[in-house]
Motif scaffolding. Sequence first.
Motif, PDB file in Angstrom:
ATOM      1  N   HIS A  27       0.854  -1.188   0.000  1.00 33.76           N
ATOM      2  CA  HIS A  27       0.000   0.000   0.000  1.00 33.76           C
ATOM      3  C   HIS A  27       0.888   1.235   0.000  1.00 33.76           C
ATOM      4  CE1 HIS A  27      -3.407  -2.596   0.932  1.00 33.76           C
ATOM      5  NE2 HIS A  27      -2.687  -3.116   1.894  1.00 33.76           N
ATOM      6  N   LEU A  28       0.891   1.979  -1.093  1.00 36.83           N
ATOM      7  CA  LEU A  28       1.636   3.227  -1.197  1.00 36.83           C
ATOM      8  C   LEU A  28       0.611   4.357  -1.215  1.00 36.83           C
ATOM      9  CD1 LEU A  28       4.256   4.780  -1.530  1.00 36.83           C
ATOM     10  CD2 LEU A  28       4.144   4.353  -3.988  1.00 36.83           C
ATOM     11  N   VAL A  29       0.560   5.129  -0.133  1.00 34.04           N
ATOM     12  CA  VAL A  29      -0.492   6.117   0.087  1.00 34.04           C
ATOM     13  C   VAL A  29       0.080   7.507  -0.147  1.00 34.04           C
ATOM     14  CG1 VAL A  29      -2.197   6.988   1.720  1.00 34.04           C
ATOM     15  CG2 VAL A  29      -1.518   4.564   1.787  1.00 34.04           C
ATOM     16  N   LEU A  30      -0.415   8.182  -1.180  1.00 33.62           N
ATOM     17  CA  LEU A  30       0.048   9.517  -1.544  1.00 33.62           C
ATOM     18  C   LEU A  30      -1.071  10.510  -1.250  1.00 33.62           C
ATOM     19  CD1 LEU A  30       1.734   8.680  -4.970  1.00 33.62           C
ATOM     20  CD2 LEU A  30       2.759   8.631  -2.680  1.00 33.62           C
ATOM     21  N   CYS A  31      -0.934  11.194  -0.146  1.00 26.81           N
ATOM     22  CA  CYS A  31      -1.966  12.122   0.324  1.00 26.81           C
ATOM     23  C   CYS A  31      -1.379  13.526   0.323  1.00 26.81           C
ATOM     24  CB  CYS A  31      -2.400  11.729   1.733  1.00 26.81           C
ATOM     25  SG  CYS A  31      -3.461  12.939   2.559  1.00 26.81           S
ATOM     26  N   GLU A 131      -6.926   6.592  -8.426  1.00 27.15           N
ATOM     27  CA  GLU A 131      -6.959   8.046  -8.503  1.00 27.15           C
ATOM     28  C   GLU A 131      -8.198   8.556  -7.785  1.00 27.15           C
ATOM     29  OE1 GLU A 131      -5.707  10.767  -8.472  1.00 27.15           O
ATOM     30  OE2 GLU A 131      -5.201  11.389 -10.521  1.00 27.15           O
ATOM     31  N   GLU A 132      -8.087   9.715  -7.103  1.00 28.83           N
ATOM     32  CA  GLU A 132      -9.190  10.265  -6.312  1.00 28.83           C
ATOM     33  C   GLU A 132      -9.748   9.174  -5.387  1.00 28.83           C
ATOM     34  OE1 GLU A 132      -9.687  13.323  -6.222  1.00 28.83           O
ATOM     35  OE2 GLU A 132      -8.785  14.065  -8.076  1.00 28.83           O
ATOM     36  N   ALA A 133      -8.862   8.589  -4.599  1.00 29.67           N
ATOM     37  CA  ALA A 133      -9.242   7.449  -3.760  1.00 29.67           C
ATOM     38  C   ALA A 133     -10.325   7.795  -2.749  1.00 29.67           C
ATOM     39  CB  ALA A 133      -8.010   6.906  -3.037  1.00 29.67           C
ATOM     40  N   SER A 134     -10.487   9.071  -2.411  1.00 31.10           N
ATOM     41  CA  SER A 134     -11.529   9.457  -1.454  1.00 31.10           C
ATOM     42  C   SER A 134     -12.927   9.256  -2.030  1.00 31.10           C
ATOM     43  CB  SER A 134     -11.342  10.913  -1.018  1.00 31.10           C
ATOM     44  OG  SER A 134     -11.341  11.787  -2.135  1.00 31.10           O
ATOM     45  N   GLU A 135     -13.053   9.077  -3.356  1.00 33.78           N
ATOM     46  CA  GLU A 135     -14.343   8.756  -3.959  1.00 33.78           C
ATOM     47  C   GLU A 135     -14.745   7.310  -3.665  1.00 33.78           C
ATOM     48  OE1 GLU A 135     -13.850  11.557  -7.975  1.00 33.78           O
ATOM     49  OE2 GLU A 135     -13.673   9.380  -8.110  1.00 33.78           O
ATOM     50  N   MET A 136     -13.759   6.478  -3.349  1.00 37.15           N
ATOM     51  CA  MET A 136     -13.995   5.055  -3.132  1.00 37.15           C
ATOM     52  C   MET A 136     -14.597   4.805  -1.755  1.00 37.15           C
ATOM     53  SD  MET A 136     -10.219   3.879  -4.400  1.00 37.15           S
ATOM     54  CE  MET A 136     -10.413   2.212  -3.746  1.00 37.15           C
ATOM     55  N   THR A 137     -15.055   3.578  -1.547  1.00 35.09           N
ATOM     56  CA  THR A 137     -15.487   3.118  -0.230  1.00 35.09           C
ATOM     57  C   THR A 137     -14.459   2.104   0.280  1.00 35.09           C
ATOM     58  OG1 THR A 137     -16.734   1.219  -1.066  1.00 35.09           O
ATOM     59  CG2 THR A 137     -17.894   3.344  -0.950  1.00 35.09           C
ATOM     60  N   ILE A 160      -1.467   1.958  -5.307  1.00 26.47           N
ATOM     61  CA  ILE A 160      -1.155   3.356  -5.039  1.00 26.47           C
ATOM     62  C   ILE A 160      -2.462   4.120  -4.892  1.00 26.47           C
ATOM     63  CG2 ILE A 160      -0.005   5.437  -5.860  1.00 26.47           C
ATOM     64  CD1 ILE A 160       1.885   3.726  -7.454  1.00 26.47           C
ATOM     65  N   TYR A 161      -2.624   4.770  -3.750  1.00 25.05           N
ATOM     66  CA  TYR A 161      -3.806   5.588  -3.478  1.00 25.05           C
ATOM     67  C   TYR A 161      -3.406   7.060  -3.566  1.00 25.05           C
ATOM     68  CZ  TYR A 161      -5.331   1.224  -1.208  1.00 25.05           C
ATOM     69  OH  TYR A 161      -5.634  -0.084  -0.920  1.00 25.05           O
ATOM     70  N   CYS A 162      -4.114   7.841  -4.368  1.00 24.68           N
ATOM     71  CA  CYS A 162      -3.877   9.285  -4.469  1.00 24.68           C
ATOM     72  C   CYS A 162      -5.148  10.028  -4.077  1.00 24.68           C
ATOM     73  CB  CYS A 162      -3.506   9.675  -5.896  1.00 24.68           C
ATOM     74  SG  CYS A 162      -1.817   9.318  -6.347  1.00 24.68           S
ATOM     75  N   PHE A 163      -5.012  11.019  -3.203  1.00 24.44           N
ATOM     76  CA  PHE A 163      -6.193  11.778  -2.806  1.00 24.44           C
ATOM     77  C   PHE A 163      -5.803  13.059  -2.087  1.00 24.44           C
ATOM     78  CE2 PHE A 163      -5.083   8.979   0.644  1.00 24.44           C
ATOM     79  CZ  PHE A 163      -5.332   9.693   1.802  1.00 24.44           C
ATOM     80  N   ASN A 164      -6.736  14.018  -2.098  1.00 27.60           N
ATOM     81  CA  ASN A 164      -6.626  15.221  -1.276  1.00 27.60           C
ATOM     82  C   ASN A 164      -7.278  14.936   0.065  1.00 27.60           C
ATOM     83  OD1 ASN A 164      -7.443  16.693  -4.308  1.00 27.60           O
ATOM     84  ND2 ASN A 164      -5.477  17.070  -3.351  1.00 27.60           N
ATOM     85  N   ALA A 183       0.262  -3.467   7.968  1.00 25.15           N
ATOM     86  CA  ALA A 183       1.618  -3.846   7.560  1.00 25.15           C
ATOM     87  C   ALA A 183       1.800  -3.582   6.067  1.00 25.15           C
ATOM     88  CB  ALA A 183       1.863  -5.319   7.871  1.00 25.15           C
ATOM     89  N   LEU A 184       3.047  -3.426   5.658  1.00 25.07           N
ATOM     90  CA  LEU A 184       3.410  -3.229   4.255  1.00 25.07           C
ATOM     91  C   LEU A 184       2.782  -1.960   3.679  1.00 25.07           C
ATOM     92  CD1 LEU A 184       2.961  -6.916   3.036  1.00 25.07           C
ATOM     93  CD2 LEU A 184       5.030  -5.827   3.896  1.00 25.07           C
ATOM     94  N   THR A 185       2.751  -0.906   4.499  1.00 25.81           N
ATOM     95  CA  THR A 185       2.180   0.368   4.081  1.00 25.81           C
ATOM     96  C   THR A 185       3.231   1.468   4.163  1.00 25.81           C
ATOM     97  OG1 THR A 185      -0.068  -0.199   4.784  1.00 25.81           O
ATOM     98  CG2 THR A 185       0.448   2.134   4.604  1.00 25.81           C
ATOM     99  N   ARG A 186       3.290   2.298   3.131  1.00 21.98           N
ATOM    100  CA  ARG A 186       4.139   3.498   3.176  1.00 21.98           C
ATOM    101  C   ARG A 186       3.271   4.700   2.835  1.00 21.98           C
ATOM    102  NH1 ARG A 186      10.119   4.505   0.470  1.00 21.98           N
ATOM    103  NH2 ARG A 186      10.329   6.686   1.081  1.00 21.98           N
ATOM    104  N   VAL A 187       3.379   5.743   3.646  1.00 17.98           N
ATOM    105  CA  VAL A 187       2.574   6.945   3.477  1.00 17.98           C
ATOM    106  C   VAL A 187       3.484   8.121   3.151  1.00 17.98           C
ATOM    107  CG1 VAL A 187       1.058   8.583   4.639  1.00 17.98           C
ATOM    108  CG2 VAL A 187       0.769   6.131   5.037  1.00 17.98           C
ATOM    109  N   MET A 188       3.084   8.922   2.166  1.00 18.28           N
ATOM    110  CA  MET A 188       3.793  10.169   1.876  1.00 18.28           C
ATOM    111  C   MET A 188       2.779  11.303   1.816  1.00 18.28           C
ATOM    112  SD  MET A 188       6.229  11.362  -1.297  1.00 18.28           S
ATOM    113  CE  MET A 188       6.729  13.083  -1.423  1.00 18.28           C
TER     114      MET A 188
END
Length: 300
Positions: A27-31, A131-137, A160-164, A183-188
């Motif tokens: 999980h690569l989280v780009l916020c 993309e726009e992961a905040s639209e997801m559930t 890869i999750y991208c969101f504002n 586990a196995l998560t990186r956040v930026m």
Amino acid sequence: MTQIKMDQFPSLVCEAYRSLLWDTSRHLVLCGGAGSGKSQFAAQKTMIYRPLTEQGTRYLITRKVARTLRHSSFALALQLIEDYGLSKFTRVNKSDMTIEFLATGSQLLFVGLDDPEKLKSITNITAAFCEEASEMTPTDADQINLRLRGKHRGRYYQIIYCFNPVLPQAEWLRQRFFVERPALTRVMKSTYKHNEYLDAEYKQVLEGLAQQNKQLYQVYTLGNFYHDDSTRVFTCLSIRPDAAMPSDGVCYYGLDFGYNNPNALAFCCEQDSVLYCRQILYRSQMTVEDLIAELRGLKV
């Protein structure tokens, strides 16, 4: 642009993101805020770099609605292919929204989450770009996670999750990846300052939000989780994730039951006419038995 060489590709990526080209977290989280370059990087990695450096892989690119996907991520992929001089090395099916890289056999599949049965039928997925992961559930995210499986030598699975960070839309992402942190998560977390290619005029627009709109400034300029007051029932509150709960006062739990919508459990304390609340549980798809077991584990 002339045809690129893959050993030169990292130089095309914003310096702040460059090391993430080789990050293998599941999980690569780009916020972050607007203009931070997070979506551009995710597209570069998922739509160009990995398909051209890995053989026979399949990459899923999603948004909540397929119609918006066509005019955003799919259009971006076509633009990148043209910019990098790769058009003659790809096979594009615009009606199905698929792209194949002829040299490696890797494929890009663009699928809207408004067609869950189509999503369930897709197999052998190596990576996903949401993309726009905040639209997801949360259920959407779980289904995508289930698609990434199997044994493939030399490959790694990554979403890869991208969101504002707009609340409440992004609350489940904040809870899952910033609070629970599997586990196995990186956040930026990123802002426009991470993007050296951003034009000066747009930087001025973002900086000007400080005097124009505090909510937009917090989210889109500073990249902070912040509530849009127009959607809030209670506006006289502040969100302080690191604040300590009172050591005394009147304390109790509040539980809102759900199934498709999450079970939401909060611990609340009142002291000196101020109410403090901490979220303890926020999870969907739980039976009554699941909830009881969870509450016992939390010693509630």
